[in-house]
Scaffold this active site. Structure first.
Site, PDB file in Angstrom:
ATOM      1  CE1 TYR A 132      36.604  89.726 -27.746  1.00  0.00           C
ATOM      2  CE2 TYR A 132      38.752  89.063 -28.537  1.00  0.00           C
ATOM      3  CZ  TYR A 132      37.684  89.940 -28.563  1.00  0.00           C
ATOM      4  OH  TYR A 132      37.709  91.009 -29.414  1.00  0.00           O
ATOM      5  CE  LYS A 174      32.881 103.519 -22.118  1.00  0.00           C
ATOM      6  NZ  LYS A 174      33.023 104.832 -22.746  1.00  0.00           N
ATOM      7  CG  ASP A 200      35.079 106.436 -24.886  1.00  0.00           C
ATOM      8  OD1 ASP A 200      35.999 106.224 -24.071  1.00  0.00           O
ATOM      9  OD2 ASP A 200      33.996 106.966 -24.555  1.00  0.00           O
ATOM     10  CG  ASP A 253      40.580  91.659 -31.464  1.00  0.00           C
ATOM     11  OD1 ASP A 253      41.371  91.759 -32.410  1.00  0.00           O
ATOM     12  OD2 ASP A 253      39.583  90.912 -31.474  1.00  0.00           O
ATOM     13  CG  ASP A 289      43.196  94.586 -36.275  1.00  0.00           C
ATOM     14  OD1 ASP A 289      44.235  94.048 -35.843  1.00  0.00           O
ATOM     15  OD2 ASP A 289      42.337  93.987 -36.951  1.00  0.00           O
TER      16      ASP A 289
END
Ligand code: NAD
Length: 373
Positions: free
Chosen positions: A141, A192, A225, A249, A253
């Site tokens: 970000y 990852k 994943d 992020d 959620d």
């Protein structure tokens, strides 16, 4: 010890929900010998309206010297057409940056009485209590270079950079290991590393911190994943999860929805505890809910649970936080509900009445005397 709490009520339902959280904190002053002092400043749309800036200097000055900050929410349709440089969200990002709040703590906790409200089966979420620690000021970000270029052939290329320094990984890892040491002593680091070299480094740095400083904490690693799959398959396998800005992020959620309603979810954003400016901001996960603002309909529990996190993490008042969470659980068990968590046969109440009910439960639990009115 006196603690100065800055309240940034913000926009929409922000003033209604922070008001209830402040009433609860004042109950501790009256009944538990705390000495919380409250001050207020503007942030977001209200700050733009009153001071011409969503993050005015007056608020920066007040925020820097507070012991902890309680934030409501910012934003709403009224300010959506403003230039991006003065939109309410600028205040939110501005305060995180100003105070160096690099660790975002998002607990996902299911109150027994609301287990039915989850989109997953009751037995999968019942008793769930996990903590997601998201890195908040680095990663893709913020990484450079980023942009959209037009190439000589007229086609366009958009790019962002996933960059982490070892010290950024080490400091967020320490926050997560510290939390794990006060909870179930298990930390899962999500990355990852099979594809992204910067997260391969992330994995190595987390392991180094564990070996050198937290040998008693069980560390596991998981690809993002798989983590997203495991969160909905068997979320109770996790205790604390630590991950990058973007993965956090998304995963936080996802975990949030396991618990049923946005109106129940608190958060904390923490910086360097040794910094000479305030390094702790507490806020509900939800936004300013313009559709119900000013109608005494908002659920204040997310903000009251944020105040509970403040007791626990900023003021080392774990017992008091436990009492507050117990009072909330008792209120839910008694069938009192705001509209967002309403169930058949329950009693529908407004924002203020939910605050009253929690204060009345606190009185009951410790034999206190409230001035709830
Ligand atoms: P929202 O979280 O404000 O609302 C989504 C839905 O959930 C709405 O139907 C709302 O009524 C309901 N809801 C939210 N909180 C509730 C509560 N405490 N009790 C009962 N119901 C609740 O998200 P949105 O509608 O996407 O955004 C509205 C505004 O809030 C936008 O301007 C957005 O930018 C802003 N926002 C701010 C923050 C923040 O300040 N941290 C976070 C998200 C959105």
């Amino acid at each position: 010890m006196t603690k100065n709490i800055l309240v940034l009520a913000g926009d929409g339902i922000g003033p209604e929900v922070t008001n209830e959280a402040v009433r609860v904190l004042k109950w501790f002053n009256e009944n538990k010998n705390t000495d919380f002092r409250f001050s207020e400043a503007n942030l977001g749309g209200i700050a733009y309206d009153l001071e011409g800036d969503p993050f005015p200097q007056t608020t920066i000055d007040a925020a820097r010297k507070a012991d902890a900050i309680l934030l409501g929410a910012v934003g709403g349709p009224k300010w959506e057409s403003l230039d991006i440089s003065v939109r309410p969200e600028k205040g939110l990002l501005g305060i995180r940056k100003e105070l160096g709040l690099f660790a975002n703590l998002r607990p996902a906790m299911v109150f027994e009485e609301l287990a039915e409200a989850s989109s997953l089966k009751k037995e999968i979420v019942s008793g769930l209590d996990i903590m997601i620690v998201r890195e908040l000021t680095g990663g893709i970000y913020f990484g450079e270079p980023k942009g959209v270029d037009t190439l000589p052939d007229g086609s366009r290329k958009g790019y962002n950079t996933l960059v982490y320094h070892d010290w950024e990984v080490q400091r967020i890892a320490r926050v997560a290991f510290d939390l794990a040491s006060k909870r179930g002593k298990k930390l899962c680091s999500v990355d990852k590393a099979n594809v992204l070299v910067s997260t391969e480094m992330w994995r190595e740095e987390v392991a180094k911190i564990q070996a050198a400083e937290y040998p008693d904490i069980e560390l596991s690693n998981m690809y993002v994943d798989n983590a997203s799959m495991q969160l909905v398959r068997d979320p109770k396998q996790f205790d604390v999860i630590v991950t990058t800005n973007m993965f956090g992020d998304i995963l936080s959620d996802c975990a949030a929805m396991l618990t049923g309603s946005l109106g129940m979810l608190p958060s904390a954003s923490l910086g360097d505890a040794n910094s000479d400016v305030c390094s702790a901001l507490y806020e509900p996960v939800h936004g300013s809910a313009p559709d119900i603002a000013g109608q005494n309909k908002a659920n204040p529990i997310a903000t009251i649970l944020s105040a509970s996190m403040m007791l626990r993490y900023s003021f080392d008042l774990g017992k008091e936080a436990d009492i507050l969470e117990k009072a909330i659980a008792n209120v839910l068990a008694s069938g009192v509900r705001t509209g967002d968590i309403m169930q058949e046969g329950a009693t529908l109440v407004g924002t203020k009445e939910m605050g009253d009910a929690i204060i009345a439960q606190l009185d009951k639990l410790v034999g206190g005397k409230s001035q709830a009115a």
